[in-house]
Design a protein around this motif. Structure first.
Motif, PDB file in Angstrom:
ATOM      1  N   ILE A  29       0.834  -1.209   0.000  1.00 28.08           N
ATOM      2  CA  ILE A  29       0.000   0.000   0.000  1.00 28.08           C
ATOM      3  C   ILE A  29       0.866   1.254   0.000  1.00 28.08           C
ATOM      4  CG2 ILE A  29      -1.665   1.308   1.355  1.00 28.08           C
ATOM      5  CD1 ILE A  29      -2.826  -1.353   2.294  1.00 28.08           C
ATOM      6  N   VAL A  30       1.896   1.273   0.841  1.00 24.40           N
ATOM      7  CA  VAL A  30       2.787   2.429   0.909  1.00 24.40           C
ATOM      8  C   VAL A  30       3.481   2.652  -0.436  1.00 24.40           C
ATOM      9  CG1 VAL A  30       4.894   3.307   1.970  1.00 24.40           C
ATOM     10  CG2 VAL A  30       3.131   2.260   3.392  1.00 24.40           C
ATOM     11  N   ALA A  31       4.009   1.570  -1.026  1.00 23.21           N
ATOM     12  CA  ALA A  31       4.706   1.714  -2.309  1.00 23.21           C
ATOM     13  C   ALA A  31       3.752   2.192  -3.401  1.00 23.21           C
ATOM     14  CB  ALA A  31       5.346   0.383  -2.702  1.00 23.21           C
ATOM     15  N   GLY A  32       2.521   1.693  -3.398  1.00 16.30           N
ATOM     16  CA  GLY A  32       1.561   2.106  -4.417  1.00 16.30           C
ATOM     17  C   GLY A  32       1.168   3.562  -4.291  1.00 16.30           C
ATOM     18  N   LEU A  33       0.892   4.006  -3.071  1.00 12.94           N
ATOM     19  CA  LEU A  33       0.497   5.400  -2.871  1.00 12.94           C
ATOM     20  C   LEU A  33       1.643   6.347  -3.188  1.00 12.94           C
ATOM     21  CD1 LEU A  33      -1.608   5.073   0.416  1.00 12.94           C
ATOM     22  CD2 LEU A  33      -2.432   5.282  -1.942  1.00 12.94           C
ATOM     23  N   LEU A  34       2.868   5.995  -2.769  1.00 12.01           N
ATOM     24  CA  LEU A  34       4.020   6.843  -3.068  1.00 12.01           C
ATOM     25  C   LEU A  34       4.350   6.836  -4.560  1.00 12.01           C
ATOM     26  CD1 LEU A  34       6.388   6.038  -0.065  1.00 12.01           C
ATOM     27  CD2 LEU A  34       4.932   8.051  -0.407  1.00 12.01           C
ATOM     28  N   GLY A  35       3.946   5.774  -5.264  1.00 11.15           N
ATOM     29  CA  GLY A  35       4.188   5.707  -6.702  1.00 11.15           C
ATOM     30  C   GLY A  35       3.157   6.442  -7.530  1.00 11.15           C
ATOM     31  N   GLY A  36       2.192   7.073  -6.882  1.00 12.08           N
ATOM     32  CA  GLY A  36       1.217   7.871  -7.608  1.00 12.08           C
ATOM     33  C   GLY A  36      -0.082   7.169  -7.906  1.00 12.08           C
ATOM     34  N   SER A  38      -3.832   5.754  -7.095  1.00 13.06           N
ATOM     35  CA  SER A  38      -4.957   6.096  -6.229  1.00 13.06           C
ATOM     36  C   SER A  38      -5.321   4.895  -5.364  1.00 13.06           C
ATOM     37  CB  SER A  38      -6.159   6.509  -7.087  1.00 13.06           C
ATOM     38  OG  SER A  38      -6.619   5.399  -7.851  1.00 13.06           O
ATOM     39  N   PRO A  39      -6.068   5.090  -4.279  1.00  8.74           N
ATOM     40  CA  PRO A  39      -6.474   3.944  -3.452  1.00  8.74           C
ATOM     41  C   PRO A  39      -7.225   2.879  -4.250  1.00  8.74           C
ATOM     42  CG  PRO A  39      -6.865   5.992  -2.277  1.00  8.74           C
ATOM     43  CD  PRO A  39      -6.459   6.373  -3.663  1.00  8.74           C
ATOM     44  N   GLN A  40      -8.050   3.297  -5.218  1.00 11.04           N
ATOM     45  CA  GLN A  40      -8.768   2.322  -6.039  1.00 11.04           C
ATOM     46  C   GLN A  40      -7.799   1.505  -6.897  1.00 11.04           C
ATOM     47  OE1 GLN A  40      -9.474   5.530  -5.785  1.00 11.04           O
ATOM     48  NE2 GLN A  40     -11.529   5.611  -4.863  1.00 11.04           N
ATOM     49  N   GLU A  41      -6.768   2.169  -7.428  1.00 10.03           N
ATOM     50  CA  GLU A  41      -5.791   1.456  -8.244  1.00 10.03           C
ATOM     51  C   GLU A  41      -4.947   0.500  -7.402  1.00 10.03           C
ATOM     52  OE1 GLU A  41      -4.942   4.720 -11.798  1.00 10.03           O
ATOM     53  OE2 GLU A  41      -3.822   4.825  -9.926  1.00 10.03           O
ATOM     54  N   VAL A  42      -4.630   0.892  -6.167  1.00  7.60           N
ATOM     55  CA  VAL A  42      -3.895  -0.012  -5.275  1.00  7.60           C
ATOM     56  C   VAL A  42      -4.736  -1.259  -4.975  1.00  7.60           C
ATOM     57  CG1 VAL A  42      -2.932  -0.267  -2.967  1.00  7.60           C
ATOM     58  CG2 VAL A  42      -2.521   1.824  -4.270  1.00  7.60           C
ATOM     59  N   LEU A  43      -6.017  -1.043  -4.692  1.00  7.53           N
ATOM     60  CA  LEU A  43      -6.908  -2.170  -4.415  1.00  7.53           C
ATOM     61  C   LEU A  43      -7.047  -3.070  -5.642  1.00  7.53           C
ATOM     62  CD1 LEU A  43      -8.796  -3.498  -2.380  1.00  7.53           C
ATOM     63  CD2 LEU A  43     -10.646  -2.029  -3.241  1.00  7.53           C
ATOM     64  N   LYS A  48      -5.768  -8.072  -8.666  1.00  3.34           N
ATOM     65  CA  LYS A  48      -5.168  -8.723  -9.831  1.00  3.34           C
ATOM     66  C   LYS A  48      -4.072  -9.699  -9.396  1.00  3.34           C
ATOM     67  CE  LYS A  48      -3.050  -7.786 -14.318  1.00  3.34           C
ATOM     68  NZ  LYS A  48      -1.997  -8.809 -14.135  1.00  3.34           N
ATOM     69  N   GLY A  49      -3.248  -9.276  -8.417  1.00  2.00           N
ATOM     70  CA  GLY A  49      -2.204 -10.173  -7.938  1.00  2.00           C
ATOM     71  C   GLY A  49      -2.777 -11.428  -7.300  1.00  2.00           C
ATOM     72  N   PHE A  50      -3.888 -11.273  -6.543  1.00  2.00           N
ATOM     73  CA  PHE A  50      -4.505 -12.438  -5.917  1.00  2.00           C
ATOM     74  C   PHE A  50      -5.090 -13.371  -6.963  1.00  2.00           C
ATOM     75  CE2 PHE A  50      -8.208 -14.585  -4.170  1.00  2.00           C
ATOM     76  CZ  PHE A  50      -7.659 -15.215  -3.062  1.00  2.00           C
ATOM     77  N   ALA A  51      -5.741 -12.790  -7.986  1.00  2.00           N
ATOM     78  CA  ALA A  51      -6.349 -13.626  -9.027  1.00  2.00           C
ATOM     79  C   ALA A  51      -5.294 -14.358  -9.847  1.00  2.00           C
ATOM     80  CB  ALA A  51      -7.214 -12.758  -9.946  1.00  2.00           C
ATOM     81  N   ASP A  52      -4.160 -13.700 -10.121  1.00  2.00           N
ATOM     82  CA  ASP A  52      -3.108 -14.338 -10.906  1.00  2.00           C
ATOM     83  C   ASP A  52      -2.373 -15.412 -10.111  1.00  2.00           C
ATOM     84  OD1 ASP A  52      -3.790 -12.679 -12.979  1.00  2.00           O
ATOM     85  OD2 ASP A  52      -2.166 -11.235 -12.614  1.00  2.00           O
ATOM     86  N   SER A  53      -2.358 -15.304  -8.789  1.00  2.00           N
ATOM     87  CA  SER A  53      -1.619 -16.252  -7.957  1.00  2.00           C
ATOM     88  C   SER A  53      -2.550 -16.994  -6.998  1.00  2.00           C
ATOM     89  CB  SER A  53      -0.524 -15.523  -7.162  1.00  2.00           C
ATOM     90  OG  SER A  53       0.308 -14.774  -8.006  1.00  2.00           O
ATOM     91  N   ARG A  54      -3.774 -17.230  -7.402  1.00  2.00           N
ATOM     92  CA  ARG A  54      -4.739 -17.843  -6.494  1.00  2.00           C
ATOM     93  C   ARG A  54      -4.383 -19.279  -6.134  1.00  2.00           C
ATOM     94  NH1 ARG A  54      -7.027 -17.016 -11.427  1.00  2.00           N
ATOM     95  NH2 ARG A  54      -7.671 -18.839 -12.640  1.00  2.00           N
ATOM     96  N   SER A  55      -3.527 -19.933  -6.960  1.00  2.00           N
ATOM     97  CA  SER A  55      -3.115 -21.293  -6.611  1.00  2.00           C
ATOM     98  C   SER A  55      -2.281 -21.324  -5.336  1.00  2.00           C
ATOM     99  CB  SER A  55      -2.311 -21.917  -7.757  1.00  2.00           C
ATOM    100  OG  SER A  55      -1.151 -21.152  -8.027  1.00  2.00           O
ATOM    101  N   VAL A  56      -1.645 -20.182  -4.986  1.00  2.00           N
ATOM    102  CA  VAL A  56      -0.838 -20.126  -3.764  1.00  2.00           C
ATOM    103  C   VAL A  56      -1.717 -20.273  -2.536  1.00  2.00           C
ATOM    104  CG1 VAL A  56       0.767 -18.693  -2.447  1.00  2.00           C
ATOM    105  CG2 VAL A  56       0.868 -18.712  -4.939  1.00  2.00           C
ATOM    106  N   THR A  57      -2.970 -19.825  -2.632  1.00  2.00           N
ATOM    107  CA  THR A  57      -3.870 -19.861  -1.480  1.00  2.00           C
ATOM    108  C   THR A  57      -4.696 -21.140  -1.417  1.00  2.00           C
ATOM    109  OG1 THR A  57      -5.592 -18.718  -2.750  1.00  2.00           O
ATOM    110  CG2 THR A  57      -4.033 -17.357  -1.532  1.00  2.00           C
TER     111      THR A  57
END
Length: 251
Positions: A29-36, A38-43, A48-57
């Motif tokens: 969250i910190v890296a995303g906000l500092l990178g410009g 928005s909160p919606q884009e961070v979420l 997207k990361g969870f959906a792409d790596s859902r086999s890990v869970t």
């Protein structure tokens, strides 16, 4: 450069022994906000990361299932099953499991066996049951040694067996790096074939160590019984039958 403050969050979180999932999430969250972003884009990036790596869970599904199986007597049934094979000692069983694990990994079935799904609920209890049938009640040290050897058999079997499989990630990484860096034409089949002698040697060496476990347990338990060491508590469930057996033993 300011985006790298997310790394600082990770360092501080791990240094203060915070929960790893919370630390990584806060760093993202910190890296995303500092990178410009928005909160919606961070979420959205988290989703997207969870959906792409859902086999890990997938463990979130498998662990409760294994827990329910253990709750309703999976380990006890494993001990009862191993008790039917009189000549199958602890060392022989673990050597057999080592071979099965290695063959499965060589065929690409790396997730069929494993610590959570096989060693803890099945392999370790069966190895303990074989030792209990031969030596009686086990000490705490002997029980922990058997569990450690069961986990080691799984580790060695997978580590030296998976390199025989052509499509494993390590084989593809090696061939890709060597071909790109040195301009060669190394095929995955070549590495897989050269991994077979290593896998055979690993099975012979570690299988011999598993077979030696029987003699080590015999010496250890004989010395413990002679020295009056306290045996481990029995792992079978207590109930009416268990109370009746204890009453008969005291009479």
């Amino acid at each position: 450069m300011i985006v790298l403050l997310g790394v600082l969050v990770v360092v501080i979180g791990f240094a203060t022994k915070r929960h790893p999932l919370l630390v990584v999430g806060a760093a993202g969250i910190v890296a995303g906000l500092l990178g410009g972003l928005s909160p919606q884009e961070v979420l959205a990036a988290f989703g997207k990361g969870f959906a792409d790596s859902r086999s890990v869970t997938i463990f979130a599904i498998t662990l409760p299932v294994i827990g329910l199986l253990e709750r309703y007597g999976l380990q006890e049934q494993a001990r009862n099953l191993i008790a039917r094979f009189a000549k199958l000692t602890t060392g022989r069983f673990l050597a057999l499991y080592l071979g099965m694990r290695q063959i499965g990994a060589a065929l690409g079935l790396t997730d069929v066996f494993g610590h959570a799904q096989t060693v803890r609920p099945l392999a370790a209890p069966m190895a303990e049951g074989a030792a209990e049938r031969r030596h009686g009640t086990l000490t705490d040290a002997a029980r922990e040694r058997i569990r450690a050897c069961a986990a080691a058999a799984d580790n060695v079997g997978r580590f030296f067996g998976e390199d025989v499989f052509l499509a494993v990630g390590s084989i593809l990484l090696i061939t890709g790096f060597v071909n790109t860096t040195y301009g060669t034409h190394l095929e995955p089949l070549h590495l897989a074939l050269w991994a077979i002698p290593t896998a055979v040697c690993a099975f012979v060496v570690h299988g011999w160590r598993m077979l030696r476990l029987d003699r080590h347990l015999e010496r250890e338990l004989r010395a413990a019984n002679a020295g009056g060491a306290r045996p481990a508590e029995p792992t079978h469930p207590t109930g009416a039958a268990g109370n009746a057996t204890a009453a008969e033993a005291t009479e």
